[in-house]
Write an enzyme that holds these catalytic residues in place. Structure first.
Site, short mmCIF file in Angstrom:
data_model
loop_
_atom_site.label_atom_id
_atom_site.label_comp_id
_atom_site.label_asym_id
_atom_site.label_seq_id
_atom_site.Cartn_x
_atom_site.Cartn_y
_atom_site.Cartn_z
N THR A 185 0.82 -1.21 0.00
CA THR A 185 0.00 0.00 0.00
C THR A 185 0.86 1.26 0.00
O THR A 185 0.36 2.34 -0.30
CB THR A 185 -0.91 0.04 1.24
OG1 THR A 185 -0.11 -0.13 2.41
CG2 THR A 185 -1.97 -1.06 1.19
N SER A 200 3.29 -4.97 3.33
CA SER A 200 2.23 -4.91 4.34
C SER A 200 1.85 -6.34 4.71
O SER A 200 2.09 -7.27 3.95
CB SER A 200 1.01 -4.19 3.78
OG SER A 200 1.35 -2.94 3.23
N GLU A 203 -0.46 -8.12 10.37
CA GLU A 203 -1.54 -8.77 11.12
C GLU A 203 -1.71 -10.23 10.70
O GLU A 203 -2.58 -10.93 11.20
CB GLU A 203 -2.85 -8.00 10.93
CG GLU A 203 -3.04 -6.86 11.94
CD GLU A 203 -1.90 -5.84 11.97
OE1 GLU A 203 -1.59 -5.27 10.91
OE2 GLU A 203 -1.31 -5.64 13.05
N TRP A 267 5.10 -1.42 6.22
CA TRP A 267 3.96 -1.12 5.35
C TRP A 267 3.80 0.35 4.98
O TRP A 267 3.00 0.68 4.12
CB TRP A 267 2.67 -1.69 5.93
CG TRP A 267 2.22 -1.13 7.25
CD1 TRP A 267 2.38 -1.74 8.47
CD2 TRP A 267 1.49 0.06 7.50
NE1 TRP A 267 1.83 -0.97 9.45
CE2 TRP A 267 1.27 0.14 8.88
CE3 TRP A 267 1.00 1.10 6.68
CZ2 TRP A 267 0.58 1.20 9.48
CZ3 TRP A 267 0.33 2.15 7.28
CH2 TRP A 267 0.12 2.19 8.66
N ASN A 285 4.31 -3.86 14.12
CA ASN A 285 4.24 -4.65 15.35
C ASN A 285 4.89 -6.01 15.17
O ASN A 285 4.85 -6.60 14.10
CB ASN A 285 2.78 -4.87 15.75
CG ASN A 285 1.99 -5.60 14.67
OD1 ASN A 285 1.63 -5.02 13.66
ND2 ASN A 285 1.73 -6.89 14.87
N ASP A 327 0.17 -3.24 19.57
CA ASP A 327 0.15 -2.94 18.14
C ASP A 327 0.56 -1.50 17.87
O ASP A 327 -0.03 -0.81 17.05
CB ASP A 327 -1.23 -3.22 17.52
CG ASP A 327 -1.21 -3.08 16.00
OD1 ASP A 327 -0.18 -3.42 15.39
OD2 ASP A 327 -2.21 -2.62 15.41
N TRP A 501 -6.87 11.70 9.51
CA TRP A 501 -6.27 10.55 8.82
C TRP A 501 -5.56 10.99 7.54
O TRP A 501 -5.20 10.18 6.70
CB TRP A 501 -7.35 9.50 8.53
CG TRP A 501 -6.82 8.10 8.48
CD1 TRP A 501 -6.58 7.36 7.36
CD2 TRP A 501 -6.47 7.27 9.60
NE1 TRP A 501 -6.08 6.12 7.72
CE2 TRP A 501 -6.01 6.04 9.08
CE3 TRP A 501 -6.47 7.46 10.99
CZ2 TRP A 501 -5.57 5.00 9.90
CZ3 TRP A 501 -6.05 6.43 11.80
CH2 TRP A 501 -5.60 5.22 11.26
CA LIG Z 1 -0.04 -3.50 13.08
#
Ligand SMILES: [Ca+2]
Ligand SMILES: [Ca+2]
Length: 594
Positions: A185, A200, A203, A267, A285, A327, A501
């Site tokens: 991204t 990315s 998670e 990412w 993370n 995170d 954002w």
């Molecule tokens: Ca994360």
């Protein structure tokens, strides 16, 4: 102030010297956008050829025709819709070169537009397979320009290079397996003829890394993993991989095997400082979120990592959240600037971290110079110890160990601030050498967070945690803040109901531009924070504005289209802002001539 503007001139001189030396070193002399164009991007007003408006990432322009006086006459010139049924988050920074705007859109699309009229020259729509796994919306943050190529990363983890005149694919390389959770991204950057990119997927237990490829061919030059224990590689002209040393020391800060799926996704991409010849990449993370499974610091997760572009080796690292349990991805951009203290100028970098602290490091060696909160509430640490460079934890605020919970399935719930969406997330900061301030789009929120048992399964979410995000105040979550990196003070703020954002642009016209989820592009007086201009773009702005000069006139552009991580992960906050509408367009402004 005097000293600061002088040192900026000094910096300008240094950059043109470096630009000259990059050229004389005989690096690839490409048609179109050259290495020299990219190195001096921040100093040239007639184009924007890099993410960050200069690879140092300051997002500062010396243009001042649009200023606190003239801005009342700033009006739209054109707007162009990304069209289709595909909307969602639009986080892209446009690039401007030779009268053409190159702008990416959601779902891995890229548009070339006539910069004066908005006329569409061509569009590239990447064919995305079913089963891509972007964690945090189908966003893209922008492209890179090199030679005759426009290069960007896609949601199925490919890099695509298009001919900038025709939009035809020149090369396409698979970076990794989207079935395993990899996606892309971030906007790539160009360093010495190489395209530098990250991945990315933090998670999903991917392994974060930084890659360098020949920008003209897409062929790998080196790979540097940012999880301790993984081997790095360099690639010769024959394309054969050669071992280039393990990152860190295997098992030094990751006991057991968890480092093999250790996260630290890169990412948000990287910045590059030509003065020190270092690439600065932020890392996400450690995986999984449940920190009790992985005792130790878990290098190089939640860190800034400085990499030598000539060797692909890690020169230094600074970990903002050792043994991260919340995170608090350390991916936020590290922005080079001159830190002037007690009459001394230090080559420094600033970073507004997800964890709520602003860090100032010596960018030659990663040594901590200053750290202070840029949000009002931080619970996980009491402070950052300036001597050791480590956080002073509040151990009671670490989410509990599920194996010690009453049923062995859920650890103790804690309320932590900031929330994992961060004191600041992907929305980029800007640095104005004239005011000496960083402009930070900050958010005030907390989360209830708890740990659960988890094991790695390819392509499945790998968290071992549950959470709910909550606002801390009735009247606002977001606040555009000016912070002084020397005093550590928040100088002024402009509050916003919804979480901010979108990134910031600052100019010599004493302005700070940024967008809001409510749809406004705003301009504030960079010295006082007073709002001097706003315009409703029709959907939420979650992208950074840019400025450039064309035929003697100063232009501003920004992408509009609400989305990103907040509506998907925001819990109570997502419900609070569910009145916001999606969109997808780019807006261009200039001064109205009366
Ligand atoms: Ca994360
Ligand atoms: Ca430029």
């Amino acid at each position: 102030m005097e000293g600061r503007s002088k040192s900026n001139k000094h910096w300008a001189a240094a950059v043109s010297l470096i630009a000259a030396s990059v050229m004389s070193m005989g690096s690839i002399q490409a048609k179109g956008v050259s290495d020299a164009d990219i190195v001096k991007d921040a100093m040239t007003a007639n184009d924007v050829v890099s993410f960050g408006m200069g690879t140092q990432g300051q997002r500062y322009s010396a243009l001042d025709k649009i200023n606190t006086e003239s801005i009342k006459d700033l009006v739209p010139v054109w707007s162009m819709s990304f069209g289709g049924e595909k909307q969602r988050g639009q986080e892209s920074q446009p690039l401007i070169h030779d009268g053409v705007m190159f702008v990416t859109a959601s779902y891995s699309r890229l548009f070339a537009l006539d910069v004066k009229t908005g006329k569409k020259l061509w569009k590239y729509e990447h064919r995305l397979p079913d089963g891509i796994m972007p964690c945090c919306d189908v966003v893209n943050r922008g492209a890179a320009l090199y030679g005759d190529l426009v290069i960007f990363g896609t949601l199925d983890a490919q890099l695509v290079a298009l001919n900038r005149e025709t939009g035809k694919v020149v090369w396409k390389e698979k970076v990794d397996d989207y079935h395993a959770g990899y996606s892309m991204t971030a906007a790539p950057i160009i360093v010495k003829g190489m395209v530098i990119s990250g991945v990315s997927g933090g998670e999903f237990g991917v392994v974060g890394r930084v890659e360098a490829r020949d920008a003209l061919t897409g062929k790998l030059k080196w790979i540097r993993p940012v999880v301790e224990g993984h081997m790095g590689y360099t690639y010769g002209a024959d394309g054969k991989a050669k071992e280039a040393g393990v990152s860190g020391t295997t098992n030094a800060t990751w006991p057991g095997d968890l480092w093999k799926t250790g996260g630290a996704a890169t990412w948000a991409g990287a910045t590059y400082d030509p003065e020190t010849n270092l690439i600065f990449a932020g890392t996400g993370n450690p995986a999984p979120w449940n920190s009790h499974l992985r005792p130790g610091d878990n290098l190089f997760s939640s860190s800034t990592v400085a990499i030598d572009p000539d060797t692909g080796k890690i020169v230094w690292h600074y970990q903002t959240t050792p043994h991260d349990g919340w995170d608090y991805d350390g991916v936020n951009e590290f922005v080079s600037f001159d830190y002037v203290k007690d009459g001394k100028t230090i080559k420094a970098g600033g970073k507004a971290d997800r964890n709520g602290f602003f860090f100032v490091l010596d960018r030659t060696n990663g040594k901590l110079l200053n750290a202070f909160p840029f949000v009002n509430k931080i619970t996980w640490a009491k402070s950052i110890d300036l001597k050791t460079g480590r956080p002073v934890y509040d151990d009671a605020n670490r989410p509990g160990d599920p194996s010690k919970g009453s049923d062995g399935k859920k650890g103790e719930v804690v309320t932590s601030a900031p929330s994992f969406l961060g004191g600041k997330n992907q929305q980029q900061i800007a640095y104005n050498p004239k005011t000496g301030y960083f402009y930070v789009p900050a958010n005030e929120w907390a989360m209830d967070i708890w740990n659960e048992p988890v094991s790695y399964k390819k392509g499945a979410a790998y968290l071992g945690a549950g959470f709910t995000i909550k606002a801390l105040n009735e009247d606002y979550i977001g606040a555009l803040r000016a912070v002084d990196p020397v005093t550590g003070k928040i100088v002024w703020e402009n509050k916003n109901y919804a979480p901010l954002w979108g990134g910031v642009l600052t100019t010599a016209g004493n302005l700070a531009f940024y967008g809001t989820p409510e749809g406004y592009l705003k301009a504030l007086d960079a010295t006082t924070g007073k709002e001097v201009w706003q315009f409703q773009t029709g959907s939420g702005v979650v992208a950074p504005p840019v400025t450039w000069e064309q035929d003697g006139e100063q232009y501003i552009a920004v992408v509009s289209g609400w989305g990103g991580a907040v509506p998907l992960w925001g819990g109570d906050v997502a419900r609070r802002v569910n009145f916001l509408e999606q969109g997808g367009s780019v807006w261009v402004f200039k001064l109205h001539k009366s």
